[in-house]
Motif scaffolding. Sequence first.
Motif: not given
Length: 575
Positions: A272-294
Amino acid sequence: MARPNDEVEELLQEYADLLAITGGDAFKVRSYEKAARAIGGYHEDVSTLDGKALRAIPGVGKSIADKIVEYFATGSVQAVEEVRATMPAGVRELIAIPTLGPKKAAVLHDDLGITSVDQLVEAIEAERLRGLKGFGPRTEENILHGVRLLRQAGGRVLLNVALDVADAVIAELTAVTGCERCVYAGSLRRFRETIGDVDILAAAKDSEPLMRAFRSMSFVDEVIAAGEKKTSVRTTKGLQVDLRVVPLDAWGAALQYFTGSQAHNVRTRVMAVQAGLKLSEYGIFDAETGALIVSKTEEEVYHRLGLPWIPPPLREDRGEIEAALRGELPELVTEADLRGDLHTHTDLTDGVASLEDMVHAAAQRGLDYYAITDHAPDMPMQRMSDEKVLAQRRRVRELDGTVHGLRLLHGTELNIGPDGDVDWPEDFLRGFDIRVASIHSHFTQDRATMTRRLVRACENPCVDILGHPTARLIGRRLPVDVDLAEVFRACARTGTAMEINSAPDRLDLRDEDILLARRYGVMFAINSDAHAEPHLDLVRYGVGTAQRGWLTAADVINTWPLRRLRTFLAHKPTR
DNA sequence: GCCGTTTTCGGCCCGACTGTTTTCAGTCG
């Protein structure tokens, strides 16, 4: 929580143990043990039976039937309470230590006042066992080794025990108003062979009703932590159960996160990090904006990482990520793929149900074929004879195809002797449709001898399947010391299948051995080793273990149509 | 305590292995 039959089995077994420790009549002890097994394996719910129906269970007479009736009427049994009052529960725990039985436990209690495993270890270290009659240096060593073995399981419980607890929790929570979803996650969902704590995941808008229901369940002994998102309890049996409650929108991410394994999750989070994302137990988020993706489904979470959904038993970071990226995840074998069971027992040897009852139960499961494989004469305790097994064969032939079309194979479970020989001469062995061969003694042979022994068994033209190949008992007996690669080579060369024994305390072969065996081109059989009707359901654990070993239906001979199986059995290259 | 084409009493799964013994008790399958 447990099936009423299991409760009674445990109660009678406890009574038998306590009688044995307190020096009760050995035959009486055996009667209770036998009745305990018979009830655990009985197909009807004993809490619904009256005294007469209870006495129809083999091994249950008036006295035991009365105690069962008393148990369900009052919640306890007077005779059991009386012997409990004279012998602390910790003394019974001593006999769980391999090589330590009721007689030695009684001496330890009577002479040294020992009432727990911890006290026993202290007493050995303080050399207080020296001079005690029947306890020499080797005995001390064996006890300490046995305790280490017990503790190696590290408070973990067997898969079936954890699953029973999980099912009970889920049934209660699902009934709570506001519960939108409830499943088990964690190592249980991945079908690991032992479980440290049970992870339950639920979805609800308001978590409090679920948390309250969870804390007040009958088998909760202690609430370890109680919060809005997570509650942890310890059950009366000492098993930790965690409940997480999340909003339904976060279901997929939460399920992915709490299923693990930790190693697998590290990999997915790095992706996720390598794709510019953040994965947590709440979802995959955009690392920049923090917006929920899925976050809604596991499939979405995996897809956003560029992966297909990965079956939980594979999630161990054992190459599943790489295989998924290449589009080469195996199509895992499922319980529905199993057409037959190739290792089962009846009351002709050590099973508790008749041939007819076992056959009916197998037909109920919807199997196409079913092998009866009672023990052979080299295990003297089983009292098998040529006459008995031939009479059984005649009965099997009569029943073949008459019960919902279930086809029957007449087989046997042979004993692999110390040098690799098995029961019966070759011409007699050829009379069976199928032959499983297993180790039941001489577990401590050195590696070279043990390897020769198993390879010889494979080379026997009449051995079709190696049963519970390493003979381990989880938490009680280590696997035999053997060069498995050498045995796998022999299996592949001779067309001998390796069993995946589904008994939850065996799971033998285990997952990592299966992964290795697969590389040698070994074929497998997933068998229940049922000694009673309910045991036929245990194949779910064998299938879970096979899935952890990356097996597909094509790898497993009892997923094949009967015709193909018969061809396999008839064409052993060494035959 | 259970059980019975050896049936209401007297058998009961039986042999091997291990460790502590000097002839055998305990454990296991």
